[in-house]
Scaffold this active site. Structure first.
Site, PDB file in Angstrom:
ATOM      1  N   ASP A 148       0.826  -1.211   0.000  1.00 43.73           N
ATOM      2  CA  ASP A 148       0.000   0.000   0.000  1.00 43.73           C
ATOM      3  C   ASP A 148       0.863   1.266   0.000  1.00 43.73           C
ATOM      4  O   ASP A 148       0.467   2.286  -0.552  1.00 43.73           O
ATOM      5  CB  ASP A 148      -0.987   0.001   1.176  1.00 43.73           C
ATOM      6  CG  ASP A 148      -2.276   0.743   0.824  1.00 43.73           C
ATOM      7  OD1 ASP A 148      -2.710   0.636  -0.342  1.00 43.73           O
ATOM      8  OD2 ASP A 148      -2.827   1.447   1.676  1.00 43.73           O
ATOM      9  N   GLU A 168     -11.349   5.953  -2.467  1.00 38.14           N
ATOM     10  CA  GLU A 168     -11.350   6.344  -1.051  1.00 38.14           C
ATOM     11  C   GLU A 168     -12.475   5.642  -0.289  1.00 38.14           C
ATOM     12  O   GLU A 168     -12.295   5.211   0.859  1.00 38.14           O
ATOM     13  CB  GLU A 168     -11.510   7.870  -0.915  1.00 38.14           C
ATOM     14  CG  GLU A 168     -10.377   8.696  -1.533  1.00 38.14           C
ATOM     15  CD  GLU A 168      -9.051   8.588  -0.787  1.00 38.14           C
ATOM     16  OE1 GLU A 168      -8.641   7.460  -0.469  1.00 38.14           O
ATOM     17  OE2 GLU A 168      -8.420   9.624  -0.560  1.00 38.14           O
ATOM     18  N   GLU A 225      -0.176  10.675   5.484  1.00 40.96           N
ATOM     19  CA  GLU A 225      -0.318   9.232   5.326  1.00 40.96           C
ATOM     20  C   GLU A 225       1.035   8.592   5.001  1.00 40.96           C
ATOM     21  O   GLU A 225       1.369   7.526   5.513  1.00 40.96           O
ATOM     22  CB  GLU A 225      -1.315   8.969   4.196  1.00 40.96           C
ATOM     23  CG  GLU A 225      -1.960   7.613   4.265  1.00 40.96           C
ATOM     24  CD  GLU A 225      -3.198   7.579   3.393  1.00 40.96           C
ATOM     25  OE1 GLU A 225      -4.148   8.341   3.678  1.00 40.96           O
ATOM     26  OE2 GLU A 225      -3.206   6.822   2.421  1.00 40.96           O
ATOM     27  N   GLU A 274      -9.378  -3.171  -6.462  1.00 43.41           N
ATOM     28  CA  GLU A 274      -9.324  -3.191  -4.986  1.00 43.41           C
ATOM     29  C   GLU A 274      -9.381  -4.631  -4.466  1.00 43.41           C
ATOM     30  O   GLU A 274      -8.652  -4.983  -3.537  1.00 43.41           O
ATOM     31  CB  GLU A 274     -10.461  -2.349  -4.379  1.00 43.41           C
ATOM     32  CG  GLU A 274     -10.268  -0.846  -4.541  1.00 43.41           C
ATOM     33  CD  GLU A 274      -9.173  -0.247  -3.650  1.00 43.41           C
ATOM     34  OE1 GLU A 274      -8.771  -0.873  -2.662  1.00 43.41           O
ATOM     35  OE2 GLU A 274      -8.713   0.860  -3.968  1.00 43.41           O
TER      36      GLU A 274
HETATM   37  C1  LIG Z   1      -5.293   0.184  -2.648  1.00 43.61           C
HETATM   38  C2  LIG Z   1      -5.741   1.424  -1.915  1.00 43.61           C
HETATM   39  N1  LIG Z   1      -6.974   1.914  -2.160  1.00 43.61           N
HETATM   40  C3  LIG Z   1      -7.351   3.054  -1.476  1.00 43.61           C
HETATM   41  C4  LIG Z   1      -6.565   3.684  -0.575  1.00 43.61           C
HETATM   42  C5  LIG Z   1      -7.026   4.869   0.162  1.00 43.61           C
HETATM   43  N2  LIG Z   1      -6.359   6.056  -0.226  1.00 43.61           N
HETATM   44  C6  LIG Z   1      -5.311   3.117  -0.374  1.00 43.61           C
HETATM   45  N3  LIG Z   1      -4.434   3.644   0.516  1.00 43.61           N
HETATM   46  N4  LIG Z   1      -4.886   1.968  -1.038  1.00 43.61           N
END
Ligand SMILES: Cc1ncc(CN)c(N)n1
Length: 228
Positions: free
Chosen positions: A53, A146, A94, A216
């Protein structure tokens, strides 16, 4: 102000979420999320997700910058830029959080190799950065990306969840009320844009929504992969 939903008027994004409920649930109630919520998550899966991520979030920054530019050029409402700028500022925090969290768990971010699902998703983000892609399409995809994290991690914080103490901060990051309000603001922007868009543009935005949901699911699936 009374919202359209409250007046019983169909909102495009809600219609889509109903129509594509199966894949939406697949993305927001993935076994990885259910394992966090149930307290049975394998920590090596969590670490794998964390490393992947971080790579994704770095690619998300230029995507968000491209949405900001499109908002500035194409939106009739100047508050869109403020909402998106707030998102960019939050991304800065973040990234710092990922570094701190990775060091807590002993994940060496510099040596994480991006997996295929991640590269494919980042490539998709890059395709949305093109100037040929409208603000409507880009902001709709942005909202879905999001919203999936918000719904997923908020589920891990609901009453009755057994989320391990050491993972609660992660869940709070995307599951908190402020992030929920931010997602609602993005959803309203997307709906406002979609309502005045051509049929062709609306169809493209719906196709992108489906693509995001598939990416996702594949992204969460990476957490099952080989050892970190
Ligand atoms: C795969 C993914 N999707 C969404 C988000 C949220 N910004 C994230 N951090 N990573």
């Amino acid at each position: 102000m009374e919202r359209k939903e409250d007046r019983g008027v169909a909102v495009i994004t809600d219609t889509w979420l109903r129509k594509h409920r199966l894949i939406y649930t697949g993305a927001t109630r993935h076994p990885f999320i259910l394992a966090i919520r149930g307290g049975s998550v394998n920590i090596s899966s969590f670490k794998r997700w964390l490393g992947q991520d971080f790579i994704f979030v770095r690619a998300f920054v230029p995507f968000l910058a491209s949405v900001l530019l499109k908002a500035w050029k194409e939106s009739d409402d100047s508050s869109d830029v403020d909402v998106i700028l707030g998102g960019l500022a939050a991304l800065n925090d973040e990234i710092a959080w990922f570094k701190k969290e990775a060091s807590k768990w002993g994940v060496a971010l510099d040596s994480v190799v991006p997996q295929k699902s991640n590269l494919d998703y980042c490539r998709f983000l890059e395709s949305l950065m093109s100037s040929d892609v409208s603000y409507t399409e880009a902001v709709t995809a942005f909202w879905v990306i999001e919203a999936v994290y918000q719904e997923s991690f908020a589920h891990c914080l609901e009453d009755g969840s057994k989320t391990p103490e050491e993972l609660k901060e992660t869940c709070q990051r995307w599951g908190n009320d402020g992030f929920g309000q931010y997602c609602c603001a993005l959803k309203s922007i997307a709906n406002r844009q979609l309502e005045k868009a051509s049929d062709d543009m609306v169809a493209k935005a719906e196709a992108n929504l489906l693509s995001v949901l598939e990416y996702e699911v594949d992204f969460w699936n990476m957490s099952h992969g080989g050892a970190v």
